[in-house]
Motif scaffolding. Structure first.
Motif, PDB file in Angstrom:
ATOM      1  N   UNK A  46       7.454  76.036  10.533  1.00 51.10           N
ATOM      2  CA  UNK A  46       7.151  75.789  12.176  1.00 51.10           C
ATOM      3  C   UNK A  46       5.528  75.052  11.997  1.00 51.10           C
ATOM      4  N   UNK A  47       4.876  75.699  11.313  1.00 45.99           N
ATOM      5  CA  UNK A  47       3.527  75.544  11.154  1.00 45.99           C
ATOM      6  C   UNK A  47       3.252  74.197  10.499  1.00 45.99           C
ATOM      7  N   UNK A  48       4.304  73.895   9.616  1.00 46.68           N
ATOM      8  CA  UNK A  48       4.174  72.579   8.890  1.00 46.68           C
ATOM      9  C   UNK A  48       4.954  71.398   9.524  1.00 46.68           C
ATOM     10  N   UNK A  73       4.115  82.316  14.231  1.00 41.95           N
ATOM     11  CA  UNK A  73       5.310  81.128  14.230  1.00 41.95           C
ATOM     12  C   UNK A  73       4.529  80.332  15.499  1.00 41.95           C
ATOM     13  N   UNK A  74       4.284  79.108  15.038  1.00 41.16           N
ATOM     14  CA  UNK A  74       3.610  78.013  15.912  1.00 41.16           C
ATOM     15  C   UNK A  74       2.168  78.089  16.154  1.00 41.16           C
ATOM     16  N   UNK A  75       1.126  78.564  15.124  1.00 33.59           N
ATOM     17  CA  UNK A  75      -0.141  78.571  15.126  1.00 33.59           C
ATOM     18  C   UNK A  75      -0.630  77.154  14.998  1.00 33.59           C
ATOM     19  N   UNK A  76      -0.113  76.497  14.132  1.00 34.50           N
ATOM     20  CA  UNK A  76      -0.236  74.994  13.992  1.00 34.50           C
ATOM     21  C   UNK A  76       1.353  74.407  14.568  1.00 34.50           C
ATOM     22  N   UNK A  77       1.355  73.543  15.375  1.00 33.59           N
ATOM     23  CA  UNK A  77       2.836  73.099  15.873  1.00 33.59           C
ATOM     24  C   UNK A  77       3.349  73.812  17.024  1.00 33.59           C
ATOM     25  N   UNK A  78       4.653  73.810  17.330  1.00 30.04           N
ATOM     26  CA  UNK A  78       5.341  74.636  18.042  1.00 30.04           C
ATOM     27  C   UNK A  78       6.716  75.018  17.877  1.00 30.04           C
ATOM     28  N   UNK A 102     -10.867  81.016  15.484  1.00 32.15           N
ATOM     29  CA  UNK A 102      -9.484  81.502  16.139  1.00 32.15           C
ATOM     30  C   UNK A 102      -9.233  81.293  17.422  1.00 32.15           C
ATOM     31  N   UNK A 103     -10.150  81.316  18.109  1.00 32.48           N
ATOM     32  CA  UNK A 103     -10.115  81.604  19.596  1.00 32.48           C
ATOM     33  C   UNK A 103      -9.277  80.219  20.272  1.00 32.48           C
ATOM     34  N   UNK A 104      -8.606  80.458  21.228  1.00 35.16           N
ATOM     35  CA  UNK A 104      -7.616  79.117  21.963  1.00 35.16           C
ATOM     36  C   UNK A 104      -6.420  79.410  20.991  1.00 35.16           C
ATOM     37  N   UNK A 105      -6.202  79.738  19.936  1.00 36.39           N
ATOM     38  CA  UNK A 105      -4.923  79.801  19.195  1.00 36.39           C
ATOM     39  C   UNK A 105      -3.996  80.790  19.842  1.00 36.39           C
ATOM     40  N   UNK A 106      -2.836  80.501  19.779  1.00 36.62           N
ATOM     41  CA  UNK A 106      -2.021  81.841  20.360  1.00 36.62           C
ATOM     42  C   UNK A 106      -1.820  82.894  19.307  1.00 36.62           C
TER      43      UNK A 106
END
Length: 132
Positions: A46-48, A73-78, A102-106
């Motif tokens: 997912x992150x790719x 899962x979904x720290x980059x992407x969704x 890191x702030x603003x990341x899920x």
């Protein structure tokens, strides 16, 4: 009479880094995960950029993440698919958000999910969230 039984280590104990993606095929629509390394593989996919839209993932066994820092899962992407926990448990999930970058990341098992279905799952773990 005393019986001594050998202590056997769990062969599926996760090392915090290994990622298994051999279970994934873009032509399939249903997947079954049983190990932490496969869950890490889901995160990596997912992150790719693999969204899993129109696909369903079933958790077929309890998973122990051994308190290693988890990359959501979904720290980059969704994530855009269906995740059915099958009434299983993910335990020892460790989440840390301790840098300004890191702030603003899920922060969770799933960092970002859009039009996704995530259900039938219990999660036990620890979250550290602070700025240095």
């Amino acid at each position: 009479m005393t019986m001594l039984l050998p202590i056997v280590a769990n062969a599926d104990t996760w090392d915090g880094a290994s990622s298994e993606t051999s279970w994934f095929s873009d032509s399939e629509s249903t997947f079954h995960l049983t190990k932490a390394s496969q869950l890490k593989g889901l995160s990596d996919l997912v992150n790719k950029g693999q969204t899993f839209e129109g696909k369903t993932i079933y958790l077929d066994d309890d998973i122990d993440l051994c308190n290693y820092k988890w990359e959501p899962i979904g720290s980059n992407g969704s994530f855009k698919g269906n995740f059915d926990g099958n009434k299983k448990q993910i335990k020892n999930l460790y989440l840390a958000n301790n840098r300004d970058s890191d702030f603003g990341k899920g922060l969770g098992l799933f960092g970002r999910a859009d039009n996704a279905y995530i259900a039938n799952l219990s999660i036990q773990g620890k979250i550290d969230c602070y700025r240095k």
